[in-house]
Structure formats: structure tokens, C-alpha cells
Design an enzyme around this catalytic site. Structure first.
Site, PDB file in Angstrom:
ATOM      1  N   GLY A  15       0.726  -1.296   0.073  1.00  0.00           N
ATOM      2  CA  GLY A  15      -0.005   0.079   0.033  1.00  0.00           C
ATOM      3  C   GLY A  15       0.855   1.281   0.019  1.00  0.00           C
ATOM      4  O   GLY A  15       0.637   2.164   0.800  1.00  0.00           O
ATOM      5  N   THR A  17       1.323   3.421  -2.448  1.00  0.00           N
ATOM      6  CA  THR A  17       1.166   4.601  -3.424  1.00  0.00           C
ATOM      7  C   THR A  17       0.499   5.791  -2.798  1.00  0.00           C
ATOM      8  O   THR A  17       0.308   6.848  -3.464  1.00  0.00           O
ATOM      9  CB  THR A  17       0.391   4.058  -4.512  1.00  0.00           C
ATOM     10  OG1 THR A  17      -0.985   3.632  -3.884  1.00  0.00           O
ATOM     11  CG2 THR A  17       0.903   2.755  -5.112  1.00  0.00           C
ATOM     12  N   SER A  18       0.157   5.691  -1.513  1.00  0.00           N
ATOM     13  CA  SER A  18      -0.525   7.178  -0.976  1.00  0.00           C
ATOM     14  C   SER A  18      -0.702   6.669   0.620  1.00  0.00           C
ATOM     15  O   SER A  18      -0.188   5.755   1.131  1.00  0.00           O
ATOM     16  CB  SER A  18      -1.973   7.019  -1.448  1.00  0.00           C
ATOM     17  OG  SER A  18      -2.884   5.752  -0.835  1.00  0.00           O
ATOM     18  N   GLY A  19      -0.647   7.819   1.243  1.00  0.00           N
ATOM     19  CA  GLY A  19      -1.255   7.842   2.670  1.00  0.00           C
ATOM     20  C   GLY A  19       0.221   7.533   3.325  1.00  0.00           C
ATOM     21  O   GLY A  19       1.172   7.915   3.016  1.00  0.00           O
ATOM     22  N   ILE A  20      -0.166   6.807   4.529  1.00  0.00           N
ATOM     23  CA  ILE A  20       1.149   6.367   5.370  1.00  0.00           C
ATOM     24  C   ILE A  20       2.112   5.784   4.668  1.00  0.00           C
ATOM     25  O   ILE A  20       3.150   5.552   4.670  1.00  0.00           O
ATOM     26  CB  ILE A  20       0.459   5.617   6.706  1.00  0.00           C
ATOM     27  CG1 ILE A  20      -0.265   6.598   7.485  1.00  0.00           C
ATOM     28  CG2 ILE A  20       1.685   5.128   7.381  1.00  0.00           C
ATOM     29  CD1 ILE A  20      -1.043   5.953   8.817  1.00  0.00           C
ATOM     30  N   GLY A  21       1.463   4.434   3.662  1.00  0.00           N
ATOM     31  CA  GLY A  21       2.481   3.807   3.066  1.00  0.00           C
ATOM     32  C   GLY A  21       3.409   4.268   2.218  1.00  0.00           C
ATOM     33  O   GLY A  21       4.674   4.321   2.162  1.00  0.00           O
ATOM     34  N   SER A 147      -4.155  -0.714  13.957  1.00  0.00           N
ATOM     35  CA  SER A 147      -5.220   0.151  14.526  1.00  0.00           C
ATOM     36  C   SER A 147      -5.666   0.159  16.067  1.00  0.00           C
ATOM     37  O   SER A 147      -6.003  -0.976  16.498  1.00  0.00           O
ATOM     38  CB  SER A 147      -6.378   0.105  13.740  1.00  0.00           C
ATOM     39  OG  SER A 147      -7.442   0.951  14.074  1.00  0.00           O
ATOM     40  N   TYR A 172     -14.282  -4.014   9.944  1.00  0.00           N
ATOM     41  CA  TYR A 172     -12.811  -3.278   9.916  1.00  0.00           C
ATOM     42  C   TYR A 172     -12.129  -3.403  11.200  1.00  0.00           C
ATOM     43  O   TYR A 172     -10.967  -4.097  11.021  1.00  0.00           O
ATOM     44  CB  TYR A 172     -12.913  -1.885   9.613  1.00  0.00           C
ATOM     45  CG  TYR A 172     -11.750  -0.954   9.825  1.00  0.00           C
ATOM     46  CD1 TYR A 172     -10.696  -1.218   8.753  1.00  0.00           C
ATOM     47  CD2 TYR A 172     -11.229  -0.468  10.927  1.00  0.00           C
ATOM     48  CE1 TYR A 172      -9.630  -0.292   8.654  1.00  0.00           C
ATOM     49  CE2 TYR A 172     -10.033   0.136  11.153  1.00  0.00           C
ATOM     50  CZ  TYR A 172      -9.318   0.255   9.807  1.00  0.00           C
ATOM     51  OH  TYR A 172      -7.881   0.789   9.888  1.00  0.00           O
TER      52      TYR A 172
END
Length: 269
Positions: A15, A17-21, A147, A172
Site C-alpha cells: 500500500g 502509493t498513498s497515505g502512510i505507505g 489500529s 474493519y
């Protein structure tokens, strides 16, 4: 300037490609690591690498791109085989890819509730298949981006796909509890971390505002550093080691989850 403790260490970030990753990948590369960027598609992974080079000034030689749609376990398996073939020694795996469970109950082509598969089962399969690379030398580790919502969860052992009673928040949270429990599996040294409430696509599950993805990523990158000693199964809330939900360290729960996961990904004996 490259960090001597991370210099030339090879890290796979799912993951990415965006955000925290993406921010985790940027910080690792800036500190000298060789970063394997995973994206859902080859185009997304390549675009993330291009941004790191153009905007962050990362050396292109430090980046490799990989693609796999985590809603398809065959693609996860192909990803693992490709990584092992090209990087037989892997220092760190960051299991970061994740989605918010959708409003409506959704099942993948593999037959699993989509959040449970993307957030947990795909990472379980990937980690198991990458075990030879992660344990080829002492010091290999896994960092699960989990989380704090795992504390609200319970695993529906008789209905993990929550077909009978579906709630997106419960689905989730269950996926995050499973990922946190998996960190205590003794096969590969692993930890879990709640990076903080960050301004990403998952934020609506938590609150209306959060810190930047870059701030959250610092808590992930810290645990990738071999200078930071870790204990298998440990759980961190940002930079502080705290006790996870009681189920996360119960031997019975760990064994039961492994058995369930093996069944759902088709690896049961």
C-alpha cells in the site's frame, strides 16, 4: 543523508502509493533503504516511484515497484514469488495496505469478506510466503500497521465473513484485531503499530481530523530501524509500547487464527 542503520536495508511496503505507505516509503528511501513499493496496479506503483524521484529527490536506484490487487489472493501469491526471486534477503516487510470496510457486505472472488481479506488475509499469505527471505539472516522483521480500533473487536470464528450480521466498523475492527494477533505468531519476528489518527482515506472511521500521513509514518519507520530492539508480538501506540487487546497475545487465539487463515486462503492441510 542516508542513515547508517537503515542504509542498504531492503524493505517491502504494501500500500505504498498513498497515505502512510507512501510517506513510509519516502522516509525509508531518504534514510538510505532500498524500498520495494507495492501498489494495487503496476501503473499506481510506478507513479508513486516517479513522485518520490521528482518531488522528494529519492535516488531511482533505491526503488523497485511491484503490483498485486489484494482482493485477489492469486496476485498476492505471485507478488511474493516475484519478491523472493528478486530479493532473496528481505530485511523488513511493512504490512500497511488497508481499506475501510464498505457500507454493504462485500465478498471477494476468493470468497472472503473484503476488509478481512485485504487488511489481514492477504498480509497473512504474503508474510508466510516471504518467510524464507525474512529469515535468511538474523534480524528480519515484520511491521503490521494496525489500529487502536482492534480493541473494540472480536473475531467471529463461526462467521468471519460476517454474512449473518454485517457492520462496516465491526468488520474493519475484526481485520485489525486479526492483524495484531498475527504479529505474535512465532514464525517471523513482528510487531504491530497504531501510527496515530492520520488524515487518510481511513480517517472517517476514527474522527474528523488527524495528523499528517508523514507524522504517522515516522512511527512506522522507527520500528523498521534495526537499532530499535523489538519483542515479537509487541504492540505500539505511536512511539509508545503498550499492551494490546488481551486476545492479541493468547496462544489459543494465535493458533486458532492461524488455522482459520490457512483454511480461508486455501493452505489448510
Amino acid at each position: 543523508m542516508p542513515d547508517s542503520t537503515l542504509s542498504s536495508r531492503t524493505v517491502l511496503v504494501t500500500g505504498a502509493t498513498s497515505g502512510i505507505g507512501y510517506e513510509t516509503s519516502r522516509q525509508l528511501a531518504e534514510r538510505g533503504a532500498i524500498v520495494l513499493l507495492h501498489g494495487r496496479t503496476a501503473e499506481e506503483a510506478r507513479a508513486a516511484a516517479d513522485r518520490l524521484v521528482a518531488i522528494a529527490g529519492v535516488d531511482t536506484d533505491r526503488l523497485c515497484t511491484y503490483a498485486a490487487d489484494f482482493t485477489r489472493l492469486d496476485e498476492v501469491e505471485a507478488l511474493a514469488h516475484k519478491v523472493v526471486a528478486e530479493h532473496p534477503h528481505l530485511d523488513v516487510l511493512v504490512n500497511n495496505a488497508g481499506i475501510a470496510a464498505p457500507e454493504r457486505h462485500t465478498v471477494t472472488t476468493d470468497g472472503n469478506e473484503i476488509a478481512f481479506q485485504v487488511n489481514f488475509l492477504a498480509h497473512y499469505l504474503l508474510t508466510c510466503l516471504l518467510e524464507p527471505a525474512l529469515t535468511s539472516d538474523p534480524g528480519g522483521r515484520v511491521v503490521n500497521v494496525s489500529s487502536s480500533l482492534h480493541r473494540t473487536a472480536n473475531i467471529q470464528w463461526n462467521d468471519p465473513n460476517r454474512a449473518r450480521r454485517y457492520s462496516r466498523l465491526a468488520a474493519y475492527a475484526q481485520s485489525q484485531l486479526a492483524l495484531t494477533v498475527f504479529a505474535a505468531d512465532p514464525r517471523v519476528t513482528a510487531v504491530s503499530v497504531h501510527p496515530g489518527i492520520c488524515d487518510t482515506a481511513l480517517m472517517p472511521l476514527y474522527a474528523h481530523e488527524g495528523v499528517t500521513p508523514a507524522e504517522g509514518a515516522t512511527n512506522v519507520v522507527r520500528l523498521c530501524d534495526p537499532a530499535i530492539e523489538i519483542v515479537n508480538g509487541a504492540y505500539y501506540d505511536r512511539a509508545e509500547r503498550v499492551e494490546p487487546a488481551p486476545a492479541a497475545t493468547e496462544d489459543r487465539t494465535i493458533k486458532r487464527l492461524n488455522k482459520l487463515a490457512d483454511l480461508l486462503i486455501g493452505r489448510a492441510a
